[in-house]
Design a protein around this motif. Structure first.
Motif, PDB file in Angstrom:
ATOM      1  N   ARG A  76       0.845  -1.205   0.000  1.00 57.58           N
ATOM      2  CA  ARG A  76       0.000   0.000   0.000  1.00 57.58           C
ATOM      3  C   ARG A  76       0.873   1.245   0.000  1.00 57.58           C
ATOM      4  NH1 ARG A  76      -4.312  -1.711   4.666  1.00 57.58           N
ATOM      5  NH2 ARG A  76      -5.053  -3.578   3.644  1.00 57.58           N
ATOM      6  N   PHE A  77       1.498   1.542  -1.131  1.00 59.28           N
ATOM      7  CA  PHE A  77       2.409   2.673  -1.222  1.00 59.28           C
ATOM      8  C   PHE A  77       1.644   3.988  -1.291  1.00 59.28           C
ATOM      9  CE2 PHE A  77       4.943  -0.819  -3.068  1.00 59.28           C
ATOM     10  CZ  PHE A  77       5.968  -0.807  -2.149  1.00 59.28           C
ATOM     11  N   CYS A  78       2.260   5.051  -0.829  1.00 56.09           N
ATOM     12  CA  CYS A  78       1.643   6.374  -0.834  1.00 56.09           C
ATOM     13  C   CYS A  78       2.723   7.439  -0.980  1.00 56.09           C
ATOM     14  CB  CYS A  78       0.859   6.593   0.451  1.00 56.09           C
ATOM     15  SG  CYS A  78       1.868   6.441   1.945  1.00 56.09           S
ATOM     16  N   GLU A  79       2.296   8.626  -1.376  1.00 52.01           N
ATOM     17  CA  GLU A  79       3.205   9.766  -1.470  1.00 52.01           C
ATOM     18  C   GLU A  79       2.769  10.897  -0.550  1.00 52.01           C
ATOM     19  OE1 GLU A  79       4.174  11.067  -5.369  1.00 52.01           O
ATOM     20  OE2 GLU A  79       4.478   9.044  -6.113  1.00 52.01           O
ATOM     21  N   SER A  80       1.526  10.854  -0.091  1.00 58.08           N
ATOM     22  CA  SER A  80       1.033  11.850   0.862  1.00 58.08           C
ATOM     23  C   SER A  80      -0.108  11.224   1.656  1.00 58.08           C
ATOM     24  CB  SER A  80       0.549  13.107   0.141  1.00 58.08           C
ATOM     25  OG  SER A  80      -0.640  12.845  -0.561  1.00 58.08           O
ATOM     26  N   HIS A  81      -0.578  11.919   2.691  1.00 59.09           N
ATOM     27  CA  HIS A  81      -1.655  11.396   3.533  1.00 59.09           C
ATOM     28  C   HIS A  81      -2.957  11.256   2.739  1.00 59.09           C
ATOM     29  CE1 HIS A  81       0.964  11.650   6.943  1.00 59.09           C
ATOM     30  NE2 HIS A  81       1.073  12.968   6.860  1.00 59.09           N
ATOM     31  N   ARG A  82      -3.122  12.058   1.700  1.00 58.90           N
ATOM     32  CA  ARG A  82      -4.343  11.983   0.889  1.00 58.90           C
ATOM     33  C   ARG A  82      -4.453  10.662   0.143  1.00 58.90           C
ATOM     34  NH1 ARG A  82      -3.379  17.402  -2.228  1.00 58.90           N
ATOM     35  NH2 ARG A  82      -1.349  16.446  -2.055  1.00 58.90           N
ATOM     36  N   ASP A  83      -3.344   9.969  -0.073  1.00 57.60           N
ATOM     37  CA  ASP A  83      -3.369   8.680  -0.766  1.00 57.60           C
ATOM     38  C   ASP A  83      -3.929   7.563   0.116  1.00 57.60           C
ATOM     39  OD1 ASP A  83      -2.193   9.956  -2.892  1.00 57.60           O
ATOM     40  OD2 ASP A  83      -0.173   9.213  -2.474  1.00 57.60           O
ATOM     41  N   CYS A  84      -4.043   7.812   1.421  1.00 51.80           N
ATOM     42  CA  CYS A  84      -4.498   6.787   2.366  1.00 51.80           C
ATOM     43  C   CYS A  84      -5.970   6.987   2.715  1.00 51.80           C
ATOM     44  CB  CYS A  84      -3.662   6.855   3.643  1.00 51.80           C
ATOM     45  SG  CYS A  84      -1.901   6.597   3.352  1.00 51.80           S
ATOM     46  N   GLN A  85      -6.599   5.902   3.180  1.00 51.70           N
ATOM     47  CA  GLN A  85      -7.996   5.970   3.591  1.00 51.70           C
ATOM     48  C   GLN A  85      -8.102   6.612   4.965  1.00 51.70           C
ATOM     49  OE1 GLN A  85      -9.219   1.899   3.414  1.00 51.70           O
ATOM     50  NE2 GLN A  85      -9.321   1.862   1.196  1.00 51.70           N
ATOM     51  N   ALA A  86      -9.330   6.788   5.442  1.00 47.83           N
ATOM     52  CA  ALA A  86      -9.583   7.417   6.739  1.00 47.83           C
ATOM     53  C   ALA A  86      -8.853   6.676   7.858  1.00 47.83           C
ATOM     54  CB  ALA A  86     -11.075   7.443   7.024  1.00 47.83           C
ATOM     55  N   ASN A  87      -8.390   7.398   8.875  1.00 49.40           N
ATOM     56  CA  ASN A  87      -7.665   6.877  10.035  1.00 49.40           C
ATOM     57  C   ASN A  87      -6.326   6.239   9.662  1.00 49.40           C
ATOM     58  OD1 ASN A  87      -9.676   7.704  11.804  1.00 49.40           O
ATOM     59  ND2 ASN A  87     -10.801   5.791  11.554  1.00 49.40           N
ATOM     60  N   ASN A  88      -5.811   6.541   8.485  1.00 47.10           N
ATOM     61  CA  ASN A  88      -4.499   6.059   8.059  1.00 47.10           C
ATOM     62  C   ASN A  88      -3.633   7.252   7.698  1.00 47.10           C
ATOM     63  OD1 ASN A  88      -5.028   3.293   8.284  1.00 47.10           O
ATOM     64  ND2 ASN A  88      -5.941   3.226   6.261  1.00 47.10           N
ATOM     65  N   ILE A  89      -2.343   7.121   7.936  1.00 47.27           N
ATOM     66  CA  ILE A  89      -1.401   8.154   7.537  1.00 47.27           C
ATOM     67  C   ILE A  89      -0.318   7.537   6.667  1.00 47.27           C
ATOM     68  CG2 ILE A  89      -1.768   9.617   9.561  1.00 47.27           C
ATOM     69  CD1 ILE A  89       0.914   8.477  10.643  1.00 47.27           C
ATOM     70  N   CYS A  90       0.320   8.357   5.878  1.00 50.08           N
ATOM     71  CA  CYS A  90       1.427   7.922   5.033  1.00 50.08           C
ATOM     72  C   CYS A  90       2.708   8.107   5.835  1.00 50.08           C
ATOM     73  CB  CYS A  90       1.455   8.756   3.761  1.00 50.08           C
ATOM     74  SG  CYS A  90       2.674   8.231   2.568  1.00 50.08           S
ATOM     75  N   CYS A  91       3.467   7.035   6.007  1.00 47.26           N
ATOM     76  CA  CYS A  91       4.716   7.155   6.752  1.00 47.26           C
ATOM     77  C   CYS A  91       5.817   6.340   6.079  1.00 47.26           C
ATOM     78  CB  CYS A  91       4.536   6.743   8.205  1.00 47.26           C
ATOM     79  SG  CYS A  91       3.933   5.087   8.453  1.00 47.26           S
ATOM     80  N   SER A  92       7.040   6.691   6.385  1.00 39.75           N
ATOM     81  CA  SER A  92       8.213   6.096   5.759  1.00 39.75           C
ATOM     82  C   SER A  92       8.673   4.866   6.541  1.00 39.75           C
ATOM     83  CB  SER A  92       9.322   7.140   5.698  1.00 39.75           C
ATOM     84  OG  SER A  92      10.470   6.594   5.142  1.00 39.75           O
TER      85      SER A  92
END
Length: 79
Positions: free
Chosen positions: A52-68
């Motif tokens: 579940r890769f992401c580049e910002s918090h907007r790429d994740c669903q609710a109650n999820n954050i994008c982290c390294s």
């Protein structure tokens, strides 16, 4: 003579760029590393979360954050 040495040097540079993931991937990694909102995950994610890769918090669903993490930027639950 100089043109005969220039071509192998250029080919070597292109091959080294490809071995490092290419120019586009390198640029993307620099952009994500400079982003102040993406921080290191508090805990190590489960292996299935590495898909579940992401580049910002907007790429994740609710109650999820994008982290390294060790496998790249992934969405992790805040709960």
């Amino acid at each position: 003579m100089p043109s005969q040495t220039l071509l192998p040097v250029l080919v070597l540079c292109v091959l080294l760029l490809q071995a490092q993931g290419g120019y586009r991937d390198k640029k993307r990694m620099q952009k994500t590393q400079l982003s102040p909102e993406i921080k290191v995950c508090q805990e190590r994610p489960k292996l299935y979360l590495c898909k579940r890769f992401c580049e910002s918090h907007r790429d994740c669903q609710a109650n999820n954050i994008c982290c390294s993490t060790y496998c790249g930027n992934v969405c992790m639950s805040t709960l």
